[in-house]
Write an enzyme that holds these catalytic residues in place. Structure first.
Site, PDB file in Angstrom:
ATOM      1  CD  GLN A 134       2.397 -10.613  -4.825  1.00 43.74           C
ATOM      2  OE1 GLN A 134       3.090 -11.215  -5.639  1.00 43.74           O
ATOM      3  NE2 GLN A 134       2.837  -9.525  -4.217  1.00 43.74           N
ATOM      4  CG  ASN A 142       4.074 -10.494   0.115  1.00 44.68           C
ATOM      5  OD1 ASN A 142       4.150  -9.867  -0.935  1.00 44.68           O
ATOM      6  ND2 ASN A 142       4.305  -9.945   1.294  1.00 44.68           N
ATOM      7  CG  ASP A 174       1.794   0.923  -6.436  1.00 48.31           C
ATOM      8  OD1 ASP A 174       2.199  -0.247  -6.428  1.00 48.31           O
ATOM      9  OD2 ASP A 174       2.518   1.892  -6.184  1.00 48.31           O
ATOM     10  CG  ASP A 217      -0.703   2.208  -2.069  1.00 46.50           C
ATOM     11  OD1 ASP A 217      -0.364   1.974  -3.243  1.00 46.50           O
ATOM     12  OD2 ASP A 217       0.102   2.495  -1.170  1.00 46.50           O
ATOM     13  CG  ASP A 251      10.140   1.852  -9.894  1.00 44.28           C
ATOM     14  OD1 ASP A 251      11.280   1.805  -9.395  1.00 44.28           O
ATOM     15  OD2 ASP A 251       9.196   2.465  -9.346  1.00 44.28           O
ATOM     16  CG  HIS A 307       0.861   6.189  -4.769  1.00 43.56           C
ATOM     17  ND1 HIS A 307       1.726   6.214  -3.699  1.00 43.56           N
ATOM     18  CD2 HIS A 307       0.873   4.911  -5.227  1.00 43.56           C
ATOM     19  CE1 HIS A 307       2.239   5.002  -3.517  1.00 43.56           C
ATOM     20  NE2 HIS A 307       1.735   4.201  -4.421  1.00 43.56           N
TER      21      HIS A 307
END
Length: 638
Positions: A205, A234, A260, A262, A373, A397
């Site tokens: 995105q 996005n 994720d 990252d 979530d 993370h």
């Protein structure tokens, strides 16, 4: 080297110790236990032979009672059809293999020790019956006069191997090409983790496309045709993860594994989560834990629930420690970690969802970011589907400590999505404390000169009142709209150069130079009223307009401190920049009045709004609604 203690520990086989004497004796025993753990022998990473093997030096004890290698027996006992396990250990050399278990209190119990010599296979059949509330199994190796090698070890379920389910592994990314390429390399270097992955799907995105990054072609080739790219506008985390859910259902996979961008993954987690999910008695959402990317031995979260009176993330019991460092206290000496933690949801940094669940309850809420979530876990729970945060499955993370998500653009999404989740799932009239607490948060931001944040929260309440029907439409537009407001607020404009702001002037400091302290619970209301009146009526001194009164470190950026200044330069969370906070009575008056009006309206109309959102939920989370949004914002069709 930073993660070695998550796999192998050294030293005496000590568990959490308990004392039936008085409290002072209990404290002393606990301290001794922790110190004993910390003083254990050194783990020699140079002795690691492979992902599955290592060497114990002469006379050395190696323990696999560690986060990634102990067996979380109570989770398998509670949620799966497995009633016993076989520990299969292959060794070379002379020594001993000792098996231990713990109970929910963290007490260590010896199970069995066997002497081994030469090339040896040791099998231990272990029942799961005693693990109703908690407990783990693990084993230690003790070498004799010569080195002893662990070739490999496995925890195995009895019976014939069943065909594993298929996975669509999906990563949502926004300009995190380096992270994505690293995780694709990890997957390619560990083909066993990809064995049951039908497809690796990247939903890109961003504006800096992964396909244009150096090294992408090599990563794509290494995955042997399993990688597929999707480019869309996005739509935030919820839009990216919803796309992963959608594609998994469409492709016929048994599970979607959301990741994720990252993160750094532990690839073994994929196999463990799939094996666990396949053995669950009913379709179950299986999530991984989260370690700190910048402090690799620190476990950031072990399991999360939602406090449905306040609608804030919570933790199942008070002993649970956020940011537990295994380098300071290992698994065996951390008593609370031996009690099974039952959760309401798992963060989508790594979370495996059966497609049967998606077909039944729908996809993510269209809320861009934050609370997607948690809401999904609560929705699944209401429909009879459990969520399990599985020990031994994890990613590294970036933690929230280095983010300003409570006082930056994300404040809009925190505020709006938290109340939407409460409207959908709160069992209390008017949502319990959620709206009242939101009002307190508004005031804290306002008296701290965080007007940009307060304006975002006002916008959030207006959009919430507008109803669920427009959530899909505003999905891609709200972030640009919020970012466009920055130019109106000095505290939202950051400068990396420390000299970009005037030096603090020689002005009279707040509180006559005395230290700052938070008001007590008893004095909070009169203190807040006095502070608001002062900020509304007292003109801002010319000297404070021309120069800040002080420079404030991020760690000191607290509402009860900032409310005493008229002007201050404040560092951001990651230390890369700073901004100039300036008191403005006009902005305070307008935002205070508007926030109060909107909160009052939400409280008054709570029941009507709740019914409206609950009625719309099946539609706005449906495959059809999301398909229309994906098609509208697809970059591949433009």
């Amino acid at each position: 080297m930073d993660t070695a203690l998550l796999y192998v520990d050294s030293g005496s086989a000590m568990g959490a110790q308990f004392n039936t004497m008085d409290g002072s004796m209990m404290k002393s025993t606990k301290t001794q236990s922790t110190e004993a753990a910390a003083s254990g022998g050194e783990v020699h990473v140079e002795d690691f032979l492979s992902r599955t093997g290592t060497i114990a030096r002469p006379g050395q004890r190696l323990s696999f009672g560690t986060y990634f290698n102990a067996f979380p027996a109570s989770y398998w006992r509670r949620w799966t059809d497995v009633e016993s396990v076989r520990l299969h250990v292959e060794t070379k050399g002379a020594g001993a293999v000792s098996v231990y278990k713990s109970n929910a209190r963290g007490s260590l119990q010896h199970v069995e020790t066997r002497r081994v010599d030469g090339d040896t296979v040791s099998d231990f059949d272990l029942t799961l019956k005693p693990f109703g509330d908690g407990g783990w199994y693990w084993f230690d190796l003790v070498a004799g006069a010569e080195p002893m090698a662990l070739v490999e070890a496995n925890w195995m379920a009895e019976g014939e191997a069943q065909k594993p389910g298929s996975i669509t592994l999906e990563i949502t990314t926004l300009n995190k090409n380096e992270f994505c390429l690293n995780n694709l390399k990890i997957l390619a270097d560990n083909p066993e983790a990809l064995e049951n992955v039908a497809e690796v799907l990247i939903v890109d995105q961003g504006t800096k496309k992964l396909v244009d990054a150096e090294g992408f072609a090599e990563a794509e080739a290494a995955l042997g045709g399993k990688l597929r790219m999707i480019h869309q506008g996005n739509l935030g985390g919820s839009g990216g993860f919803a796309r992963g859910m959608y594609e998994a259902v469409e492709s016929g996979s048994d599970y979607v594994l959301l990741l994720d961008d990252d993160i750094v993954m532990e690839p073994e987690s994929i196999t463990r989560m799939l094996t666990f999910a396949d053995h669950c008695k009913t379709p179950t959402i299986v999530g991984a834990h989260m370690f700190d990317l910048y402090n690799r031995s620190v476990l950031h979260t072990f399991g999360e629930t939602v406090n449905v009176f306040r609608f804030q993330p919570d933790h199942p019991f008070k002993e649970q420690v956020l940011g537990h460092d295994f380098a300071r206290s290992n698994l065996r000496t951390t008593s609370w970690m031996h009690r099974r933690v039952d959760v309401d949801y798992n963060g989508w940094w790594m979370c495996m969802i059966p497609t049967e669940v998606i077909r039944n309850i729908g996809l993510s809420l269209p809320v861009f970011i934050k609370w997607d979530d948690a809401e999904y876990g609560l929705r699944a729970k209401a429909a009879g589907y459990n969520t399990v945060s599985l020990p031994g499955a994890a990613v590294w993370h970036i933690t929230w400590a280095d983010k300003d998500d409570a006082v930056d653009w994300q404040a809009y999404f925190h505020s709006r999505n938290r109340i939407i989740t409460a409207l959908l799932h709160s069992p209390y009239p008017r949502g319990g404390r959620v709206v009242r607490e939101g009002s307190f948060i508004d005031i804290k931001h306002l008296i701290s000169m965080q007007y940009f944040t307060a304006q975002g929260r006002v916008m959030a309440l207006k959009d919430l009142i507008a109803g669920p029907e427009q959530l899909h439409d505003i999905l891609p537009s709200r972030l640009p709209a919020i970012q466009a407001m920055r130019k109106e607020y000095s505290e939202a404009q950051f400068e990396a150069d420390p000299e970009a702001f005037p030096r603090p002037g020689m002005v009279k400091p707040p509180r006559h130079g005395q230290g700052f302290k938070a008001p007590s619970y008893v004095t909070l209301v009169p203190w807040a009223a006095k502070t608001i009146v002062r900020q509304l009526t007292k003109p801002v001194a010319k000297s404070s307009i021309e120069r800040p009164q002080a420079r404030v470190a991020h760690i000191d950026n607290r509402w009860w401190r900032m409310s005493q200044y008229d002007s201050a330069v404040v560092t951001n969370a990651d230390g890369t920049a700073a901004s100039w906070y300036q008191r403005d009575p006009k902005k305070l008056r307008a935002l205070l009045a508007e926030g109060a009006r909107l909160n009052a309206e939400i409280l008054k109309d709570w029941h009507k709004l709740s019914q409206k959102y609950r009625k719309a939920l099946p539609e706005i989370t449906s495959m059809e609604a999301w398909k229309a949004t994906f098609e509208k914002h697809s970059e591949e069709s433009k």
